[in-house]
Design a protein around this motif. Sequence first.
Motif, PDB file in Angstrom:
ATOM      1  N   TYR A 165       0.708  -1.233   0.037  1.00 23.61           N
ATOM      2  CA  TYR A 165      -0.110   0.033  -0.024  1.00 23.61           C
ATOM      3  C   TYR A 165       0.837   1.010   0.100  1.00 23.61           C
ATOM      4  CZ  TYR A 165      -3.028   3.803   1.453  1.00 23.61           C
ATOM      5  OH  TYR A 165      -3.554   5.051   1.509  1.00 23.61           O
ATOM      6  N   ALA A 166       2.039   1.241   0.754  1.00 26.23           N
ATOM      7  CA  ALA A 166       2.872   2.314   0.913  1.00 26.23           C
ATOM      8  C   ALA A 166       3.567   2.608  -0.514  1.00 26.23           C
ATOM      9  CB  ALA A 166       3.996   2.333   2.079  1.00 26.23           C
ATOM     10  N   TYR A 167       3.612   1.626  -1.185  1.00 26.09           N
ATOM     11  CA  TYR A 167       4.358   1.669  -2.399  1.00 26.09           C
ATOM     12  C   TYR A 167       3.395   2.538  -3.501  1.00 26.09           C
ATOM     13  CZ  TYR A 167       6.795  -0.001  -6.579  1.00 26.09           C
ATOM     14  OH  TYR A 167       7.738   0.037  -7.794  1.00 26.09           O
ATOM     15  N   ALA A 168       2.161   1.791  -3.576  1.00 27.54           N
ATOM     16  CA  ALA A 168       1.151   2.364  -4.605  1.00 27.54           C
ATOM     17  C   ALA A 168       0.912   3.643  -4.052  1.00 27.54           C
ATOM     18  CB  ALA A 168      -0.163   1.626  -4.424  1.00 27.54           C
ATOM     19  N   ALA A 169       0.528   4.174  -2.762  1.00 29.54           N
ATOM     20  CA  ALA A 169       0.447   5.563  -2.212  1.00 29.54           C
ATOM     21  C   ALA A 169       1.482   6.444  -2.941  1.00 29.54           C
ATOM     22  CB  ALA A 169       0.046   5.363  -1.008  1.00 29.54           C
ATOM     23  N   ALA A 192      -2.510   7.641   7.208  1.00 30.11           N
ATOM     24  CA  ALA A 192      -3.518   8.451   7.490  1.00 30.11           C
ATOM     25  C   ALA A 192      -3.400   9.696   6.584  1.00 30.11           C
ATOM     26  CB  ALA A 192      -3.722   8.984   8.939  1.00 30.11           C
ATOM     27  N   GLY A 193      -2.084   9.923   6.284  1.00 29.59           N
ATOM     28  CA  GLY A 193      -2.007  11.003   5.158  1.00 29.59           C
ATOM     29  C   GLY A 193      -1.984  10.389   3.952  1.00 29.59           C
ATOM     30  N   PHE A 194      -1.695   9.403   3.541  1.00 28.26           N
ATOM     31  CA  PHE A 194      -1.655   8.638   2.300  1.00 28.26           C
ATOM     32  C   PHE A 194      -3.318   8.657   1.830  1.00 28.26           C
ATOM     33  CE2 PHE A 194       2.382   6.081   2.908  1.00 28.26           C
ATOM     34  CZ  PHE A 194       3.026   7.028   2.267  1.00 28.26           C
ATOM     35  N   ALA A 195      -4.120   8.154   2.928  1.00 20.11           N
ATOM     36  CA  ALA A 195      -5.459   7.935   2.682  1.00 20.11           C
ATOM     37  C   ALA A 195      -6.273   9.276   2.248  1.00 20.11           C
ATOM     38  CB  ALA A 195      -6.468   7.373   3.805  1.00 20.11           C
ATOM     39  N   GLN A 196      -5.744  10.478   2.195  1.00 22.28           N
ATOM     40  CA  GLN A 196      -6.450  11.615   2.088  1.00 22.28           C
ATOM     41  C   GLN A 196      -6.551  11.584   0.475  1.00 22.28           C
ATOM     42  OE1 GLN A 196      -7.804  13.740   4.409  1.00 22.28           O
ATOM     43  NE2 GLN A 196      -7.019  12.061   5.654  1.00 22.28           N
TER      44      GLN A 196
END
Length: 315
Positions: free
Chosen positions: A134-138, A242-246
Motif C-alpha cells: 500500500y505504501a508503494y502504491a500511495a 492516514a496522510g496517504f488515505a487523504q
Amino acid sequence: MKTLQSIRRLAVALLASLALQAAVHANTPAVEQHTASVNGVQLHYLQAGAGADTPVILLHGYAETSHMWLPLIAKLDDRRVVIAPDLRGAGDSSMPATGYDKKTMAQDIHALVQKLGYHKVKIVGHDIGLMVAYAYAAQYPDEVESIVLMDAFLPGVGDWEKVWLLRDKWHFNFYGETPLKLVDGRERIYFEHFWNDFAADPKHSMSEADRQYYTRQYARPGRMKAGFEYFHAFPQDAQDFAGFAQKPLTMPMLVLAGEKASGDFLITQAKLVDTHVQGVIVKGSGHWLMEEAPEQTIPALVSFINNGAPAQATH
C-alpha cells in the motif's frame, strides 16, 4: 532371470518418465536468486519468468520470507517476470538499524524495481507485505497497474485499532532487550503463536518443513530484532497511512481476507483508500491464506493478475 528383466523394465520406464518430465519443464524459467544494493540496503530477491505482461512484485509478511511465494511464482511466470524480495531485515536481505516504517520499506522495493529497469508493476502483499504494498502504491500511484492486499490491516486507516487481532496486540509492543532475551533460542515457540493462533485450524496451517525453515531464518543473529522493528514502526506507519488515505488510489485493488481472520474488516479499510476495490473472503481460512487455502487463494490471485478480476468477488 524374470526378476532381473522386471527390474530392467522398471528402470527403463522410470528413465522415460523422468525424460518426459524434463521435456515438459524445459521451457519453464527457473527461480533465480539475486542481491541488489538499493536505497542503502542489500535486498535479496527471487526472480523467475519472462514475457511481455507487466511484472509482478510479491511481498511477504512477518514470520515468513520470499520463500512463501514459490507456489504462486510457478503459476505466474509463463507470461511475465515475477520478483519476490526479502524485505529489509528478513531472509537474506540486510538488517539496517532503522528504516522499518513501511513508507521507507516501500522505497526499498521501488528502488529495486527501478534498478531492474521496470516502469510499471503489479504488486501483491501479505501481512506486513500488504502494508509495504500500500505504501508503494500511495507513493508511486502512476507506476502501479494493480494491487493486492492479503489479510492483515492498514495502520492509521479508519477504525484500525479494533483490528481483528486486537486480542493479540501484545506483540506489537514486544521489542527491546528483554523480549530479545526471552525468545533467544526459543524462536519457534514464539512463532508457533502466530502460525497456530492466527490459523483457522492449527493442524492445517504452516507445514512442518516451512516451520523449520522460517525458524532457522529468523533465528540467525539480528533477525529477531529486525523483525520486531516492523511492529515498533506502527505509530509512524499510522501517521503516514492516514496522510496517504487523504488521496484515494484509483488502480484496481483486490483484497483477499481469511473468513476466520481479517474478514470484512480489511475490505472495509481498503474501500477507504481506493476507489476500485474487489473483495474476496477466503472461506474457512485464517490468516495464512497461501498455506491454509491455496486452492482458493492461488486461482483468485492468478485470475486478478492475468485478467483484472478474481475468480470469485464477494464484495
